[in-house]
Scaffold this active site. Structure first.
Site, short mmCIF file in Angstrom:
data_model
loop_
_atom_site.label_atom_id
_atom_site.label_comp_id
_atom_site.label_asym_id
_atom_site.label_seq_id
_atom_site.Cartn_x
_atom_site.Cartn_y
_atom_site.Cartn_z
N LEU A 21 0.85 -1.19 0.00
CA LEU A 21 0.00 0.00 0.00
C LEU A 21 0.88 1.24 0.00
O LEU A 21 1.95 1.24 0.60
CB LEU A 21 -0.87 0.04 1.27
CG LEU A 21 -1.97 -1.00 1.40
CD1 LEU A 21 -2.57 -0.94 2.79
CD2 LEU A 21 -3.06 -0.75 0.36
N GLU A 66 -10.70 0.79 7.16
CA GLU A 66 -10.28 -0.38 7.94
C GLU A 66 -9.09 -0.01 8.81
O GLU A 66 -8.39 0.96 8.54
CB GLU A 66 -9.85 -1.50 6.98
CG GLU A 66 -10.95 -1.89 6.03
CD GLU A 66 -10.54 -3.01 5.08
OE1 GLU A 66 -9.43 -3.54 5.21
OE2 GLU A 66 -11.37 -3.33 4.22
N LYS A 84 -5.36 -0.67 9.98
CA LYS A 84 -4.17 -1.27 9.38
C LYS A 84 -3.52 -2.12 10.47
O LYS A 84 -2.89 -1.60 11.39
CB LYS A 84 -3.23 -0.20 8.87
CG LYS A 84 -2.06 -0.77 8.10
CD LYS A 84 -1.38 0.34 7.34
CE LYS A 84 -0.13 -0.08 6.59
NZ LYS A 84 0.56 -1.25 6.97
S1 IVH Z 1 -5.21 -4.11 1.91
C1 IVH Z 1 -3.54 -4.60 -2.35
N1 IVH Z 1 -6.03 -3.81 4.35
O1 IVH Z 1 -0.45 -3.54 5.28
C2 IVH Z 1 -3.82 -4.10 -0.99
N2 IVH Z 1 -3.73 -4.27 4.02
O2 IVH Z 1 1.67 -1.77 4.29
C3 IVH Z 1 -3.95 -5.20 -0.06
N3 IVH Z 1 -2.44 -4.49 6.07
O3 IVH Z 1 0.59 -5.52 2.62
C4 IVH Z 1 -3.75 -4.79 1.32
N4 IVH Z 1 -4.11 -4.13 7.45
O4 IVH Z 1 -0.31 -6.75 4.72
C5 IVH Z 1 -4.97 -4.05 3.57
N5 IVH Z 1 -6.92 -3.57 6.47
C6 IVH Z 1 -5.88 -3.81 5.68
C7 IVH Z 1 -4.60 -4.06 6.20
C8 IVH Z 1 -3.54 -4.28 5.33
C9 IVH Z 1 -2.82 -4.41 7.35
C10 IVH Z 1 -1.09 -4.75 5.62
C11 IVH Z 1 -1.02 -5.61 4.40
C12 IVH Z 1 -0.26 -4.78 3.41
C13 IVH Z 1 0.48 -3.84 4.27
C14 IVH Z 1 0.89 -2.60 3.50
#
Ligand code: IVH
Length: 684
Positions: A86, A116, A118
């Site tokens: 991200l 959401e 993180k």
């Molecule tokens: S979406 C293609 N949603 O943060 C996008 N990622 O720094 C898919 N992460 O690689 C990720 N909480 O491992 C998404 N609610 C959330 C998340 C999240 C933690 C992690 C994930 C990502 C990383 C990026």
């Protein structure tokens, strides 16, 4: 910043590349980072800004490398769809700029957003075939990850079989494996008791627990999981929106985070970020930001992705809570009861949303066990409202021969002896006339949780004491406007404000007055108990140990301390001064509330206008009801405020539990019954 020459840009880029690669490996493969996330983000940001000055074909490879090379411990897995990372923003302006970019590309896309948390864990993708868990993989470098299926099967939160009657043949999803903070602390405690290496934070503990050759070790660790992305249903089409994808995963029995909310427009999403930045410690796991996602998949398809991150999502990172800096020296402060607390004087750093120059080291044993020495580079942590603390030294950066620190033997304020009783953690200055103790007792008296005298902090108190105007808290009530006016830093307004703030404190309830006296061992809760039970300061001061200890929640240690406190003539004098000044010494009983909610279970979700989450829960409990965190068949009613949790509402819908708004909540509190129109559909 001065403009760099092309040569120095390219030299710095090379250096950054090496640094970033090194730290990526420490973080992703070894679960043992040497620098904080914030410092890593700084390196990446610097790299991105330097790369921006290069032509595209040279810049792209620099900012690509997501994650790290897969470890040779596990079989490689090729991801069907690349596991992207991200992009980050760090403040509201950057978030707004993301929103404008999205709107420029797809007008109206930010009308439907999903917010959401993180989760600060390890990205894992799961594949279910015929309803059974077939494969679990880490992200690795985004294209090739590690096959961790055997280890993931031991995680209780991840179902082996999907639930429901209509389970799709193929389900692929992505989520975050994490370790709850309490489990992390226990794990580290056990490791340190056994003299083994500890983990720096819950995320490293989750990574280290997952990347075990032997799955029984993973099984012995408490790990949990939240899904955040439904990536594929094979041949079948995905639901048209992300929120429906989340609901589907929930229906299949997969863990979906209950704090996910839909938001109409970027302003609402920004509110979500602010709220969770404030409340991040109210949940039992670490989050390092919020993720804002475009909800409609059709919009997402139009927006597409860069080489490393989708354009339809953005991570709003919270201010870092850990940073490294230099420990200049260690000093000792004397508290209101004489406790000598060592603290670190630091080269100031920005951490946890503020600049930190001082941090507590708690006591002598902690300095020893952490082995921090003046001159060390140290990790500093400031989490939420907690006092900043020194986590530990960066040993790899220590100068050889740096001497250990020795606890002083004399009080820095009065020169009296500092005494540490055998077997106790704390060291005390035992001179009751010590000026530092006296000062701190007045500071405590004026503090928010005690008498709440606004504008009377430590430096002001010191000024008043130095000027000979006060020697204890009772003297505050003799202060007049004319006394303050000549003092440095006081003007007519501030002098008048302080006098009236002191005046207002006369009305503080008895329990605050009792707490304000700084009786050793008697905290805010104990003060409340004694004030409610005994009703007046005179009765408390006259009570013997047995009477005090008979009050539920008051142990013998507190009871003895209270009796001892009132036996000192100087404290009796203080009481007399307060009484003469008209400070409240009797308790006023609040009117009793009716137990309208006996036997009911009321779940609150979203933001209410006139109640904080805690106030709403208190109001329910005070009326005899319960207020659990999740909806079940036993739930009587769900109260939905602004931006309610999607999963709570859909669960209520499934179970036929009525949902009311804030108006209905007020009605419920008053009458114990639901308003006529209690509805069962989702609002909004
Ligand atoms: S979406 C293609 N949603 O943060 C996008 N990622 O720094 C898919 N992460 O690689 C990720 N909480 O491992 C998404 N609610 C959330 C998340 C999240 C933690 C992690 C994930 C990502 C990383 C990026």
């Amino acid at each position: 910043m001065a403009k760099r020459s092309p040569e120095s840009v390219s030299a710095r880029i090379d250096e950054l590349k090496q640094l970033i690669d090194h730290h990526r490996r420490r973080y992703h493969q070894l679960d043992d980072p040497e620098i904080s996330d914030a410092e890593f983000d700084d390196l990446v940001r610097e790299m991105s800004s330097l790369a921006a000055s290069l032509p595209d074909d040279q810049a792209a490879p620099l900012v690509e490398g997501v994650g790290s090379q897969p470890s040779p411990l596990f079989a490689p897995v090729l991801h069907h769809t690349a596991m992207l990372s991200l992009d980050n923003v760090f403040d509201d302006d950057e978030l707004a700029a993301w929103g404008r970019r999205v709107e420029r590309l797809v007008e109206g896309a930010t009308d439907a957003l999903v917010c959401e948390l993180k989760i600060d864990g390890i990205a894992v993708s799961l594949r279910y075939v015929g309803g059974r868990l077939a494969q679990a993989a880490t992200r690795g470098d985004g294209r090739v990850g590690e096959d961790v299926t055997r280890n993931i099967r031991t995680v209780g939160a991840i179902p082996e079989r999907l639930a429901g009657r209509q389970v799709p043949e193929l389900v692929e999803l992505r989520g975050e494996l994490y370790m709850p903070v309490a489990a992390f602390e226990q794990l580290n405690q056990r490791a340190s008791d056994a003299g083994q290496r500890t983990f720096a934070n819950p995320r490293n503990a989750a990574g280290g627990s997952l990347r075990q050759k032997d799955p029984s070790i993973t099984a012995s660790r408490e790990l949990a999981f939240w899904c955040h992305q439904l990536s594929s249903l094979g041949e079948a089409p995905l639901p048209p929106t992300h929120s429906e994808g989340l609901a589907l995963m929930g229906d299949l029995g997969l863990p979906v985070n209950p704090e996910i909310e839909r938001a109409v427009g970027l302003d609402r999403a920004a509110e979500y970020c602010h709220r969770w930045q404030r409340d991040r410690h109210s949940i039992p796991y670490d989050v390092d930001g919020a993720v804002i996602k475009v909800d409609r998949l059709s919009d997402r398809a139009e927006l597409g992705a860069t080489s490393h991150a989708p354009r339809w999502a953005i991570a709003h990172k919270f201010p870092p809570e850990e940073r490294t800096t230099r420990l200049e020296r260690i000093m000792v402060s004397i508290g209101k009861s004489g406790k000598a607390t060592p603290f670190a004087v630091l080269d100031p750093v920005s951490v946890g949303g503020s600049t930190v120059g001082l941090a507590t080291l708690h006591n002598e044993s902690q300095v020893k066990s952490k082995d921090v020495r003046p001159g060390d580079m140290v990790v500093v942590r400031k989490a939420g409202d907690v006092i900043p603390e020194v986590v530990g030294p960066v040993l790899s950066a220590r100068q050889p021969g740096l001497p250990e620190w020795q606890f002083p033997t004399a009080c820095p304020a009065c020169g009296g002896e500092l005494v540490r009783v055998d077997g106790e953690a704390d060291t005390f200055c035992t001179n009751v006339h010590c000026p530092a103790q006296r000062l701190q007792r007045i500071v405590h008296y004026a503090s928010r949780a005690a008498m709440d005298i606004e504008g009377l902090g430590e430096s002001r108190v010191a000024q008043l004491v130095d000027a000979g105007l006060v020697s204890d808290a009772g003297d505050l009530y003799r202060l007049q406007f004319e006394h303050l006016l000549p003092l440095d830093g006081f003007g007519r307004v501030s002098a008048a404000n302080l006098v009236s703030a002191i005046d207002r404190s006369r009305q503080r309830p008895l329990h605050n007055v009792l707490f304000a006296l700084a009786i050793p061992h008697l905290g805010a809760t104990g003060s409340r108990l004694l004030a409610t039970e005994l009703g007046s300061l005179d009765r408390i001061a006259a009570a013997d140990v047995a009477t005090l200890a008979a009050v539920g929640g008051i142990g013998p240690k507190i009871a003895e301390s209270v009796v001892r406190f009132f036996s000192f003539p100087s404290n009796a004098e203080l009481l007399e001064k307060l009484r003469v000044a008209g400070v409240a010494t009797q308790s006023e009983q609040p009117p009793p509330v009716e137990k309208t909610l006996g036997g009911m279970s009321v779940v609150v979700t979203g933001t209410l206008g006139s109640y904080s989450r805690d106030e709403a829960e208190e109001a329910i409990k005070a009326r005899g009801g319960r207020s659990p965190g999740s909806v079940s068949a036993r739930t009587t009613v769900v109260v939905a405020g602004e931006s309610p949790g999607v999963s709570k509402l859909s669960r209520a819908d499934e179970l036929g539990v009525p949902v009311v708004d804030e108006e209905g909540f007020r009605h419920l509190l008053e009458t114990g019954s639901l308003p006529e129109r209690a509805h069962q559909e989702k609002p909004g």
